[in-house]
Scaffold this motif. Structure first.
Motif, PDB file in Angstrom:
ATOM      1  N   ASP A 146      -2.930   3.629   6.407  1.00 21.27           N
ATOM      2  CA  ASP A 146      -4.326   3.283   6.765  1.00 21.27           C
ATOM      3  C   ASP A 146      -4.465   2.942   8.244  1.00 21.27           C
ATOM      4  O   ASP A 146      -5.217   2.044   8.619  1.00 21.27           O
ATOM      5  CB  ASP A 146      -4.844   2.103   5.919  1.00 21.27           C
TER       6      ASP A 146
ATOM      7  N   ASP B 222      -3.345  -3.102  -1.877  1.00 23.84           N
ATOM      8  CA  ASP B 222      -3.974  -1.874  -2.352  1.00 23.84           C
ATOM      9  C   ASP B 222      -3.181  -1.464  -3.594  1.00 23.84           C
ATOM     10  O   ASP B 222      -1.957  -1.279  -3.523  1.00 23.84           O
ATOM     11  CB  ASP B 222      -3.893  -0.802  -1.258  1.00 23.84           C
TER      12      ASP B 222
ATOM     13  N   ASP C 292       0.850  -1.199   0.000  1.00 18.08           N
ATOM     14  CA  ASP C 292       0.000   0.000   0.000  1.00 18.08           C
ATOM     15  C   ASP C 292       0.886   1.249   0.000  1.00 18.08           C
ATOM     16  O   ASP C 292       1.992   1.216   0.532  1.00 18.08           O
ATOM     17  CB  ASP C 292      -0.850  -0.011   1.292  1.00 18.08           C
ATOM     18  N   ALA C 293       0.388   2.349  -0.566  1.00 18.02           N
ATOM     19  CA  ALA C 293       1.071   3.636  -0.410  1.00 18.02           C
ATOM     20  C   ALA C 293       0.753   4.266   0.942  1.00 18.02           C
ATOM     21  O   ALA C 293       1.524   5.078   1.450  1.00 18.02           O
ATOM     22  CB  ALA C 293       0.645   4.591  -1.517  1.00 18.02           C
ATOM     23  N   HIS C 294      -0.408   3.903   1.500  1.00 18.99           N
ATOM     24  CA  HIS C 294      -0.909   4.563   2.711  1.00 18.99           C
ATOM     25  C   HIS C 294      -0.875   3.614   3.898  1.00 18.99           C
ATOM     26  O   HIS C 294      -1.176   2.422   3.751  1.00 18.99           O
ATOM     27  CB  HIS C 294      -2.353   5.027   2.480  1.00 18.99           C
TER      28      HIS C 294
ATOM     29  N   ASP D 212      -2.704   1.137  -5.067  1.00 22.50           N
ATOM     30  CA  ASP D 212      -1.919   2.374  -5.041  1.00 22.50           C
ATOM     31  C   ASP D 212      -0.519   2.159  -4.462  1.00 22.50           C
ATOM     32  O   ASP D 212       0.301   3.076  -4.443  1.00 22.50           O
ATOM     33  CB  ASP D 212      -2.679   3.516  -4.366  1.00 22.50           C
TER      34      ASP D 212
END
Ligand SMILES: [Mn+2]
Length: 291
Positions: free
Chosen positions: A135, A210, A131-133, A212
């Motif tokens: 979360d 994800d 994921d980039a984030h 992204d």
């Protein structure tokens, strides 16, 4: 094209009973905070799957031979707690039948239900998040079940191993340190750091991807793009290592937001899914199947 088939999987490999892998499409979109459209993600991945070869040239297997069944698009309540509970019930029913469960999203929120289901059968489960984030917010826009909080909810059930993170708040950064979460940031993706990361993984894995997490040049069709990130080869290496060291019990591919006249995102997602099945076939399901 019949939407409830993965690509050109021959008919005798599509039935539920004989399928080792089941795909559960969940077009859930309630808390998207920037670009909309992830509800169209599952259908776009299934459509793109019709364009990929049944033979995987790297793994040297035909992953469809493990059997791939596509379940009907899941129906759900928009209310997040009911939704998560619905995902949990559905995923659990398939894991219990010894299926490898693949969820296509839709928003990242669905991961909470998938992890809860897998944890019931695999008590030492770990969650790998590409994921980039981070979360990891406790709440976002007054919603504790926002896609931006998915991994904070997951933390209540299983240890977390994050790769590719390059967008988070100071509070999330502090939480990573306090809770000793294993996080490889986007700027830390060296071969040596990856080896240290793989060495920490438990035996049973829920993998959440994800899209992204990829460089937006590779996968532009996401709701919250971030510069930097993983390319195809790096992601492929990560997946191969995880599959050879641990058992992937379930995985999800989330946050695809299909773009008009631009198919690279969904093609990448479909090939990613099929590549993971290839590794699972080679390492776990069909050990004598490699050509
Ligand atoms: Mn993300």
């Amino acid at each position: 094209m019949n939407p409830l088939v993965f690509g050109d999987t021959p008919e005798e490999f599509r039935g539920y009973e004989q399928a080792r892998a089941v795909i559960l499409p969940i077009p859930y979109e309630q808390s998207t905070s920037y670009l909309k459209g992830t509800a169209q993600g599952p259908q776009a991945i299934l459509n793109a799957a019709g364009q990929i070869e049944l033979f995987d040239e790297k793994v040297k297997v035909e992953p469809f031979r493990m059997g791939i069944h596509v379940l009907p698009f899941m129906k759900f309540s928009p209310e997040p707690e009911k939704f998560i509970s619905r995902v949990e019930t559905e995923v659990f029913s398939h894991l219990k039948h010894n299926k490898l469960v693949i969820i296509l999203g839709g928003e990242h929120t669905l991961t909470v239900g998938g992890v809860k289901a897998a944890k019931k059968l695999f008590p030492n489960l770990g969650v790998v998040q590409i994921d980039a984030h981070a979360d990891l917010r406790d709440s976002y826009q007054n919603n504790p079940f926002s896609h931006a909080c998915a991994m904070r909810r997951v933390l209540d059930y299983a240890p977390l191993f994050q790769i590719g993170i390059r967008s988070l708040s100071k509070e999330e950064f502090t939480l990573i340190q306090e809770k000793k979460i294993t996080t490889l940031f986007g700027h830390e993706l060296s071969a040596r750091n990856l080896d240290l990361f793989f060495a920490k993984l438990p035996e049973d894995i829920y993998l959440t991807i994800d899209l992204d997490g990829f460089d937006p040049a590779v996968v532009p069709g996401v709701g919250n793009p971030e510069p930097g990130g993983l390319n195809w080869e790096m992601t492929d290496h990560i997946l191969e290592q995880i599959s050879s060291r641990s058992k992937i019990r379930a995985f999800d591919i989330v946050e695809l937001r299909p773009l008009a006249d631009e198919a690279r995102s969904e093609i990448t997602a479909a090939r990613l899914l099929y590549r993971i099945l290839g590794y699972c076939a080679r390492d776990q399901v069909l050990p004598n199947f490699a050509l």
